[in-house]
Write a protein that holds these residues in place. Structure first.
Motif, PDB file in Angstrom:
ATOM      1  N   GLN A   5      28.394  44.298  41.309  1.00 46.68           N
ATOM      2  CA  GLN A   5      29.814  44.502  41.060  1.00 46.68           C
ATOM      3  C   GLN A   5      30.647  43.997  42.232  1.00 46.68           C
ATOM      4  O   GLN A   5      31.666  43.339  42.046  1.00 46.68           O
ATOM      5  CB  GLN A   5      30.099  45.991  40.800  1.00 46.68           C
ATOM      6  CG  GLN A   5      31.553  46.292  40.500  1.00 46.68           C
ATOM      7  CD  GLN A   5      32.048  45.623  39.230  1.00 46.68           C
ATOM      8  OE1 GLN A   5      31.279  45.412  38.286  1.00 46.68           O
ATOM      9  NE2 GLN A   5      33.316  45.268  39.207  1.00 46.68           N
ATOM     10  N   ARG A   6      30.206  44.270  43.448  1.00 48.72           N
ATOM     11  CA  ARG A   6      30.923  43.810  44.643  1.00 48.72           C
ATOM     12  C   ARG A   6      30.972  42.287  44.682  1.00 48.72           C
ATOM     13  O   ARG A   6      32.012  41.696  44.993  1.00 48.72           O
ATOM     14  CB  ARG A   6      30.228  44.365  45.888  1.00 48.72           C
ATOM     15  CG  ARG A   6      30.791  43.883  47.181  1.00 48.72           C
ATOM     16  CD  ARG A   6      32.134  44.517  47.488  1.00 48.72           C
ATOM     17  NE  ARG A   6      32.572  44.081  48.814  1.00 48.72           N
ATOM     18  CZ  ARG A   6      33.819  43.805  49.118  1.00 48.72           C
ATOM     19  NH1 ARG A   6      34.765  43.954  48.221  1.00 48.72           N
ATOM     20  NH2 ARG A   6      34.142  43.419  50.326  1.00 48.72           N
ATOM     21  N   ASN A   7      29.866  41.646  44.344  1.00 59.80           N
ATOM     22  CA  ASN A   7      29.836  40.185  44.327  1.00 59.80           C
ATOM     23  C   ASN A   7      30.790  39.622  43.280  1.00 59.80           C
ATOM     24  O   ASN A   7      31.468  38.628  43.513  1.00 59.80           O
ATOM     25  CB  ASN A   7      28.411  39.682  44.075  1.00 59.80           C
ATOM     26  CG  ASN A   7      27.528  39.824  45.290  1.00 59.80           C
ATOM     27  OD1 ASN A   7      28.001  40.064  46.391  1.00 59.80           O
ATOM     28  ND2 ASN A   7      26.235  39.680  45.088  1.00 59.80           N
ATOM     29  N   GLU A  66      25.971  46.294  44.233  1.00 65.42           N
ATOM     30  CA  GLU A  66      26.038  45.000  44.913  1.00 65.42           C
ATOM     31  C   GLU A  66      26.482  43.902  43.957  1.00 65.42           C
ATOM     32  O   GLU A  66      27.259  43.013  44.333  1.00 65.42           O
ATOM     33  CB  GLU A  66      24.683  44.647  45.526  1.00 65.42           C
ATOM     34  CG  GLU A  66      24.306  45.525  46.707  1.00 65.42           C
ATOM     35  CD  GLU A  66      22.881  45.315  47.161  1.00 65.42           C
ATOM     36  OE1 GLU A  66      22.653  45.357  48.380  1.00 65.42           O
ATOM     37  OE2 GLU A  66      21.990  45.098  46.310  1.00 65.42           O
ATOM     38  N   GLU A  68      33.535  41.077  42.210  1.00 64.62           N
ATOM     39  CA  GLU A  68      34.896  41.285  42.707  1.00 64.62           C
ATOM     40  C   GLU A  68      35.261  40.246  43.764  1.00 64.62           C
ATOM     41  O   GLU A  68      36.374  39.709  43.763  1.00 64.62           O
ATOM     42  CB  GLU A  68      35.028  42.695  43.290  1.00 64.62           C
ATOM     43  CG  GLU A  68      34.952  43.785  42.240  1.00 64.62           C
ATOM     44  CD  GLU A  68      34.814  45.174  42.855  1.00 64.62           C
ATOM     45  OE1 GLU A  68      34.747  45.284  44.091  1.00 64.62           O
ATOM     46  OE2 GLU A  68      34.759  46.147  42.079  1.00 64.62           O
ATOM     47  N   LEU A  69      34.337  39.950  44.653  1.00 61.40           N
ATOM     48  CA  LEU A  69      34.598  38.938  45.680  1.00 61.40           C
ATOM     49  C   LEU A  69      34.783  37.558  45.067  1.00 61.40           C
ATOM     50  O   LEU A  69      35.623  36.771  45.518  1.00 61.40           O
ATOM     51  CB  LEU A  69      33.461  38.916  46.706  1.00 61.40           C
ATOM     52  CG  LEU A  69      33.377  40.135  47.618  1.00 61.40           C
ATOM     53  CD1 LEU A  69      32.110  40.073  48.465  1.00 61.40           C
ATOM     54  CD2 LEU A  69      34.606  40.239  48.495  1.00 61.40           C
TER      55      LEU A  69
END
Length: 65
Positions: free
Chosen positions: A39-41, A37, A43-44
């Motif tokens: 890492q996803r944040n 999560e 990237e976003l």
């Protein structure tokens, strides 16, 4: 008009009301984000910083037709 009338800050004429009890968190603490999560944040966030938002053009009622 006296000089004291001009020096008064009318925004401070009354004390600030107490904070709402709804502003205080009672209960379980927020869970920690998983590494995926996080890492996803990241990237976003990078994606959002690369592509700035377009300015919104104001529309008048005649333009909306």
């Amino acid at each position: 008009m006296s000089s004291t009338d001009r020096d008064v800050d009318h925004a401070l004429a009354y004390p600030e009301p107490p904070a709402s009890p709804l502003w205080h968190r009672h209960g379980a603490e927020a869970r920690r984000l998983t590494p995926a999560e996080q890492q996803r944040n990241r990237e976003l966030l990078v994606l959002a910083q690369k592509h700035p938002t377009r300015p919104r053009s104001p529309k008048t009622p005649t333009e909306a037709r």
